[in-house]
Design an enzyme around this catalytic site. Structure first.
Site: not given
Length: 243
Positions: A113-114, A117, A174
């Protein structure tokens, strides 16, 4: 009347951010330079621990080491808080309490997930959007004074509008990062199991905000946990024959 003014401010902000030269709102180099400084400051304010280096090495095996031209740089903060974040310069920070509570597949999903980003340039987009909205709402403040709003009321309305726009934009980012993690993990052996770890990680990280009220849904930086979990599960299910 105030409701009409707020709607006018929102409309002007959306128009400005949609039509402006986005590069003029901050170049990639400027945002990365700011991230370098911010990451150094965060590292100085927090305690970096190497207690988890061995486990992190195992968890990170097979994950990208570079995305978007940036080399990913991991550190773990010793803290009771559960969190993780990434900056556009590849700075990825994980909080020890999160590692303590999650299993390896769940931590891996959070890292995906990070990484998302960074790969999707979310911080750059967010910076430019926030700056464009701030410029538009600053101009809107003059409109407020013209129709008889005092400075305090006008300022408050601008802050509310700014928060609403920024939060909703963050919610979209997100979800994109969740999808990036799922798609990344689906490509690996036992991909469905690893991708579904994103859903179980969200369940553990959640602090009961799944049924949050309307204000949280409107102004929270993250979508409702229940919606994020369903999105992950639906995306994995749609992957078909992936094992």
């Amino acid at each position: 009347m105030k409701k009409k003014i707020l709607l006018a401010l929102l409309a002007s902000a959306a128009a400005l951010t949609g039509c402006a030269n986005m590069e003029s709102l901050g170049s990639d180099q400027e945002v990365v330079a700011a991230a370098n400084q911010s990451c150094r400051q965060m590292d100085q304010k927090n305690t970096i621990t190497h207690q988890y280096d061995g486990r992190m090495a195992i968890i990170r095996q097979g994950l990208p080491t570079q995305v978007g031209g940036q080399t990913l740089n991991y550190q773990v903060y010793k803290t009771k808080d559960m969190n993780a974040w990434a900056m556009p310069n590849g700075c990825v920070r994980v909080y020890s309490a999160l590692i303590d509570r999650l299993n390896n597949d769940e931590v891996r999903a959070v890292l995906g997930h990070e990484i998302g980003h960074v790969a999707l340039r979310h911080s750059v987009q967010q910076y430019r959007t926030n700056r464009g909205v701030a410029i538009a709402l600053s101009a809107g403040g003059a409109l407020g004074s013209l129709v008889g709003l005092d400075g305090t009321g006008s300022d408050l309305m601008q802050q509310v509008a700014y928060s609403a726009i920024s939060a909703q934009y963050s919610q979209a980012l997100e979800t994109e990062a969740d999808n990036y993690s799922v798609d990344l993990l689906l490509k690996e052996p036992n991909g469905k199991q690893k991708a579904l770890a994103m859903a179980s990680a969200l369940k553990k990280i959640s602090t009961g905000d799944a049924d949050s009220g309307i204000m949280q849904k409107m102004f929270g930086d993250h979508p409702d946990t229940s919606k994020r979990i369903k999105n992950v599960e639906d995306r994995v299910a749609a992957a078909g024959n992936v094992k």
